[in-house]
Write a protein that holds these residues in place. Structure first.
Motif, PDB file in Angstrom:
ATOM      1  N   LEU A 268     -21.838  44.017 -67.452  1.00  0.00           N
ATOM      2  CA  LEU A 268     -23.219  44.946 -66.676  1.00  0.00           C
ATOM      3  C   LEU A 268     -23.112  43.383 -65.281  1.00  0.00           C
ATOM      4  O   LEU A 268     -22.967  44.715 -64.046  1.00  0.00           O
ATOM      5  CB  LEU A 268     -24.471  44.513 -67.489  1.00  0.00           C
ATOM      6  CG  LEU A 268     -23.657  44.945 -68.130  1.00  0.00           C
ATOM      7  CD1 LEU A 268     -25.636  44.214 -69.269  1.00  0.00           C
ATOM      8  CD2 LEU A 268     -24.902  46.746 -68.040  1.00  0.00           C
ATOM      9  N   ARG A 274     -27.898  47.217 -65.452  1.00  0.00           N
ATOM     10  CA  ARG A 274     -29.159  46.658 -66.533  1.00  0.00           C
ATOM     11  C   ARG A 274     -29.272  47.199 -67.136  1.00  0.00           C
ATOM     12  O   ARG A 274     -28.757  48.483 -66.811  1.00  0.00           O
ATOM     13  CB  ARG A 274     -30.388  46.747 -65.445  1.00  0.00           C
ATOM     14  CG  ARG A 274     -30.181  46.143 -64.461  1.00  0.00           C
ATOM     15  CD  ARG A 274     -31.583  44.969 -64.094  1.00  0.00           C
ATOM     16  NE  ARG A 274     -32.660  46.760 -64.346  1.00  0.00           N
ATOM     17  CZ  ARG A 274     -33.629  46.543 -63.335  1.00  0.00           C
ATOM     18  NH1 ARG A 274     -32.950  46.523 -61.964  1.00  0.00           N
ATOM     19  NH2 ARG A 274     -34.176  47.997 -63.340  1.00  0.00           N
ATOM     20  N   TYR A 299     -29.193  41.425 -65.674  1.00  0.00           N
ATOM     21  CA  TYR A 299     -28.791  42.561 -66.392  1.00  0.00           C
ATOM     22  C   TYR A 299     -29.918  43.341 -67.496  1.00  0.00           C
ATOM     23  O   TYR A 299     -29.731  44.114 -67.943  1.00  0.00           O
ATOM     24  CB  TYR A 299     -27.152  42.674 -67.063  1.00  0.00           C
ATOM     25  CG  TYR A 299     -27.122  41.187 -67.962  1.00  0.00           C
ATOM     26  CD1 TYR A 299     -27.391  41.126 -69.148  1.00  0.00           C
ATOM     27  CD2 TYR A 299     -26.469  39.966 -67.113  1.00  0.00           C
ATOM     28  CE1 TYR A 299     -27.286  40.159 -70.084  1.00  0.00           C
ATOM     29  CE2 TYR A 299     -26.603  39.065 -68.717  1.00  0.00           C
ATOM     30  CZ  TYR A 299     -27.124  38.965 -69.537  1.00  0.00           C
ATOM     31  OH  TYR A 299     -26.526  38.172 -70.244  1.00  0.00           O
TER      32      TYR A 299
END
Length: 422
Positions: A268, A274, A299
């Motif tokens: 991520l 996210r 994230y």
């Protein structure tokens, strides 16, 4: 280079009755192995002088290093220091530097010192004192017939501090351990025996200084190669590691010694994405695993625990008719949960889970262990139906691992993924 072995003696009645789990022994085994010491035995012993003395005799007869944890506290059931004083033929003397540390701890917490606290600064005069800046019990190092003995507090935070500061250095100074390398990969999708069968020919041809260990879990199997090099030897661990990785390519999750939450976090962050979660049966366990890592705010910004159907319906917009006809544990429900929570939390990816973890709640059509998982991006939703056979806690863990792996596959499918550095 010599083969150096160790025995870990963990002392305390609370360990034998299961009131406390021996995490010290597990941690010590890992760090000793990392420097080339082979742990031959881990022994749990109660607070009994005869048993402790017998264990010391047996350990010193078979191992080069004996590490004892526990039994250094101020109460009457803490016997280790007195037994070691007798075992090595010493007498207890007050160690002023340790006393100063103890005084400082009590002054900082604004507590009065008792005579038993002062007595904790007493050590056998035949030991090397290991100053414990993290607590009131100093560690001790002894040597007899070329064997090293270490006595450490049972409090994990204190034990780890003394090991890192003193114990490992003393071992490396005393013994010629060679250079130790480890390479670890994690696989999912095949059981341990099937993985072993797939790579049996590679394992059969490993050199004598490279060992392969199988570390099975409920849903994953980790493979660890360990190589011990003598001076002047060439390393072959990467060659064999890549052979195994190529043979198991379709089930390899990661070729690094990291957890699935750590892998997801790395992906991520790498792709500036996210994630969010909508959790029914796991009750926030997925989000807890992702946010347990430092830097998690980059994230994951939030998640939803939709344990009750009313939350699924009102917040995640799951139609009441679907809940009624399909049930909360169904593919249409987790699809809607995943879609809506991703929008709600302005995330790039989402995970939704709904299941029956047990021990109650199962039906003939949906027995305990039935779990639906969905992962979603803006472009795609992927689902998976799982049937687990464990107890409630292990079903939750299995659900989490399967959900994270499903997310990993989606992220990797949608983003160009260069090889992790070897």
């Amino acid at each position: 280079m010599q083969r150096v072995t160790a025995t870990i003696l963990t002392i305390g009645d609370e360990l034998l009755i299961g009131q406390v789990i021996d995490t010290n022994g597990a941690w010590l085994g890992q760090v000793l192995n990392s420097i080339g010491v082979w742990v031959s035995r881990r022994v749990l012993i109660g607070d009994n002088e005869t048993d402790i003395l017998q264990a010391l005799d047996e350990a010193s007869a078979s191992s080069d290093i004996i590490i004892i944890t526990g039994g250094l506290g101020p109460t009457k059931d803490d016997l280790t220091k007195g037994i070691l004083n007798e075992y090595f033929g010493g007498k207890l003397v007050l160690h002023e530097p340790s006393l100063e540390i103890i005084k400082g701890i009590f002054e900082k917490s604004n507590r009065p010192m008792l005579p038993v606290n002062i007595q904790q600064a007493e050590v056998p005069d035949v030991c090397t004192v290991l100053l414990n800046s993290r607590g009131t019990a100093p560690g001790m190092q002894f040597e007899r017939a070329g064997k090293l003995f270490f006595s450490l507090p049972g409090v994990p935070y204190e034990m780890k501090g003394l090991t890192e500061q003193y114990v490992l250095k003393a071992i490396q100074t005393k013994f010629s351990l060679g250079e130790v390398s480890h390479r670890t990969m994690t696989t999912m999708g095949l059981g341990e025996s099937f993985v072993a069968e797939r790579i049996a020919d590679i394992e059969d041809h490993l050199p004598g200084n490279i060992k392969l260990a199988y570390l099975p879990g409920h849903q994953a199997v980790r493979l660890r190669l360990t190589e011990v090099l003598q001076s002047g030897d060439s390393s072959l661990i990467d060659t064999y590691f890549h052979q195994i990785k190529e043979r198991l390519s379709e089930i390899v999750v990661t070729d690094q010694d990291i957890s699935l939450p750590e892998l997801i976090a790395a992906l991520l962050i790498k792709f500036n994405k996210r994630v969010t979660t909508a959790e029914s049966c796991t009750g926030g366990y997925l989000a807890a695993g992702l946010t347990a890592l430092s830097g998690a705010s980059a994230y994951i910004h939030g998640s939803v625990v939709s344990y009750d159907n009313a939350v699924k319906e009102n917040l995640l917009k799951v139609p009441a008719s679907v809940l009624k006809t399909e049930g909360a544990v169904s593919e249409p429900v987790v699809i809607q949960m995943a879609k809506q929570v991703r929008i709600l939390m302005h995330a790039d990816y989402s995970i939704a889970v709904s299941g029956i973890l047990g021990p109650t709640g199962g039906t003939e059509d949906k027995p305990v262990g039935t779990v639906w998982i969905a992962v979603a991006s803006e472009r795609e939703v992927v689902t998976k139906l799982c049937h687990f056979r464990y107890d409630r806690l292990h079903n939750r863990e299995a659900t989490t691992l399967q959900a994270l792996n499903l997310l990993r596959k989606l992220i990797e499918a949608e983003n160009p993924l260069p090889e992790f550095p070897g």
